[in-house]
Scaffold this motif. Structure first.
Motif, PDB file in Angstrom:
ATOM      1  N   LEU A  60     -57.494 -98.119  60.782  1.00 47.71           N
ATOM      2  CA  LEU A  60     -55.984 -98.623  61.332  1.00 47.71           C
ATOM      3  C   LEU A  60     -55.516 -99.459  59.905  1.00 47.71           C
ATOM      4  CD1 LEU A  60     -56.170 -99.769  64.753  1.00 47.71           C
ATOM      5  CD2 LEU A  60     -55.410 -97.621  63.824  1.00 47.71           C
ATOM      6  N   THR A  61     -54.108 -99.622  59.906  1.00 48.61           N
ATOM      7  CA  THR A  61     -53.632-100.251  58.826  1.00 48.61           C
ATOM      8  C   THR A  61     -54.054-101.895  58.807  1.00 48.61           C
ATOM      9  OG1 THR A  61     -51.556-100.799  59.653  1.00 48.61           O
ATOM     10  CG2 THR A  61     -51.703 -98.853  58.551  1.00 48.61           C
ATOM     11  N   LYS A  62     -53.934-102.625  57.721  1.00 49.74           N
ATOM     12  CA  LYS A  62     -54.503-103.960  57.824  1.00 49.74           C
ATOM     13  C   LYS A  62     -53.707-104.792  58.959  1.00 49.74           C
ATOM     14  CE  LYS A  62     -57.546-103.968  54.217  1.00 49.74           C
ATOM     15  NZ  LYS A  62     -58.897-103.998  54.818  1.00 49.74           N
ATOM     16  N   ASP A  63     -52.286-104.500  59.056  1.00 48.55           N
ATOM     17  CA  ASP A  63     -51.493-105.282  59.984  1.00 48.55           C
ATOM     18  C   ASP A  63     -52.196-105.318  61.331  1.00 48.55           C
ATOM     19  OD1 ASP A  63     -50.169-106.310  57.913  1.00 48.55           O
ATOM     20  OD2 ASP A  63     -48.592-104.669  57.937  1.00 48.55           O
ATOM     21  N   THR A  64     -52.638-103.878  61.856  1.00 44.22           N
ATOM     22  CA  THR A  64     -52.801-104.008  63.135  1.00 44.22           C
ATOM     23  C   THR A  64     -54.246-103.584  63.569  1.00 44.22           C
ATOM     24  OG1 THR A  64     -52.629-101.387  62.680  1.00 44.22           O
ATOM     25  CG2 THR A  64     -50.475-102.605  63.366  1.00 44.22           C
ATOM     26  N   ASN A  65     -55.289-103.852  62.473  1.00 50.73           N
ATOM     27  CA  ASN A  65     -56.607-103.580  62.717  1.00 50.73           C
ATOM     28  C   ASN A  65     -57.596-104.542  63.214  1.00 50.73           C
ATOM     29  OD1 ASN A  65     -57.001-104.810  60.222  1.00 50.73           O
ATOM     30  ND2 ASN A  65     -58.010-103.034  59.280  1.00 50.73           N
ATOM     31  N   LYS A  66     -57.317-105.637  63.219  1.00 52.69           N
ATOM     32  CA  LYS A  66     -58.216-106.826  63.842  1.00 52.69           C
ATOM     33  C   LYS A  66     -58.629-106.189  65.107  1.00 52.69           C
ATOM     34  CE  LYS A  66     -58.688-111.747  64.508  1.00 52.69           C
ATOM     35  NZ  LYS A  66     -60.153-112.094  63.666  1.00 52.69           N
ATOM     36  N   LEU A  67     -60.012-106.348  65.454  1.00 51.66           N
ATOM     37  CA  LEU A  67     -60.505-106.006  66.670  1.00 51.66           C
ATOM     38  C   LEU A  67     -61.008-107.348  67.354  1.00 51.66           C
ATOM     39  CD1 LEU A  67     -63.046-103.403  65.337  1.00 51.66           C
ATOM     40  CD2 LEU A  67     -61.135-102.890  66.856  1.00 51.66           C
ATOM     41  N   MET A  68     -60.465-107.282  68.610  1.00 51.11           N
ATOM     42  CA  MET A  68     -60.740-108.365  69.473  1.00 51.11           C
ATOM     43  C   MET A  68     -61.956-107.886  70.385  1.00 51.11           C
ATOM     44  SD  MET A  68     -58.813-110.674  68.424  1.00 51.11           S
ATOM     45  CE  MET A  68     -59.373-111.953  69.655  1.00 51.11           C
ATOM     46  N   ILE A  69     -63.220-108.209  70.125  1.00 55.11           N
ATOM     47  CA  ILE A  69     -64.399-108.118  70.810  1.00 55.11           C
ATOM     48  C   ILE A  69     -65.119-109.274  71.147  1.00 55.11           C
ATOM     49  CG2 ILE A  69     -66.780-106.924  70.665  1.00 55.11           C
ATOM     50  CD1 ILE A  69     -65.779-105.171  68.685  1.00 55.11           C
ATOM     51  N   ASN A  70     -65.205-109.602  72.525  1.00 51.87           N
ATOM     52  CA  ASN A  70     -65.846-110.810  73.127  1.00 51.87           C
ATOM     53  C   ASN A  70     -67.304-110.862  72.729  1.00 51.87           C
ATOM     54  OD1 ASN A  70     -63.323-111.660  74.196  1.00 51.87           O
ATOM     55  ND2 ASN A  70     -63.832-110.504  76.089  1.00 51.87           N
ATOM     56  N   LYS A  71     -68.200-109.845  72.567  1.00 50.47           N
ATOM     57  CA  LYS A  71     -69.785-109.816  72.595  1.00 50.47           C
ATOM     58  C   LYS A  71     -70.083-108.752  71.717  1.00 50.47           C
ATOM     59  CE  LYS A  71     -71.584-109.679  76.370  1.00 50.47           C
ATOM     60  NZ  LYS A  71     -72.141-109.713  77.866  1.00 50.47           N
TER      61      LYS A  71
END
Length: 109
Positions: free
Chosen positions: A14-25
């Protein structure tokens, strides 16, 4: 012999603006030691691994997709330097895994 980093996880597709992953563990496996470590979101500022081992990191996204930072990704980090901020460009897998054996084979564990 370990290396400590502050990590952030992004989807490499994904592009830099939308690619942050939210992973709890996330789970770190050291293949040579047959060891697995669990890191929670609040632990990722002090993420440590042994650069001399074969490492793979994986977690499940909020969309229930498997995200992987693989063996070759870890090798590209090198073996020196601590307390760096590093973005892990994770590969998000679009397939469903129905059992542990299938997942182990995919991760080469």
């Amino acid at each position: 012999q370990g290396r400590m980093l502050a990590i952030d996880m992004h989807d490499k597709k994904l592009t830099k603006d939308t690619n942050k992953l939210m992973i709890n563990k996330v789970y770190l496996a050291e293949k040579g030691k047959n060891a697995m470590y669990t890191y929670y979101q609040h632990d990722l500022d002090e993420f440590s691994f042994d650069p001399q081992e074969e490492n793979v990191l994986w977690g499940v996204t909020k969309e229930n997709k498997l995200a992987i930072y693989g063996y070759d990704d870890f090798k590209s980090l090198g073996s020196s330097g601590n307390e760096e901020e590093v973005t892990f460009e994770m590969t998000v897998i679009e397939r469903n895994f129905t059992n542990e054996d299938t997942l182990r084979k995919y991760l080469r564990l």
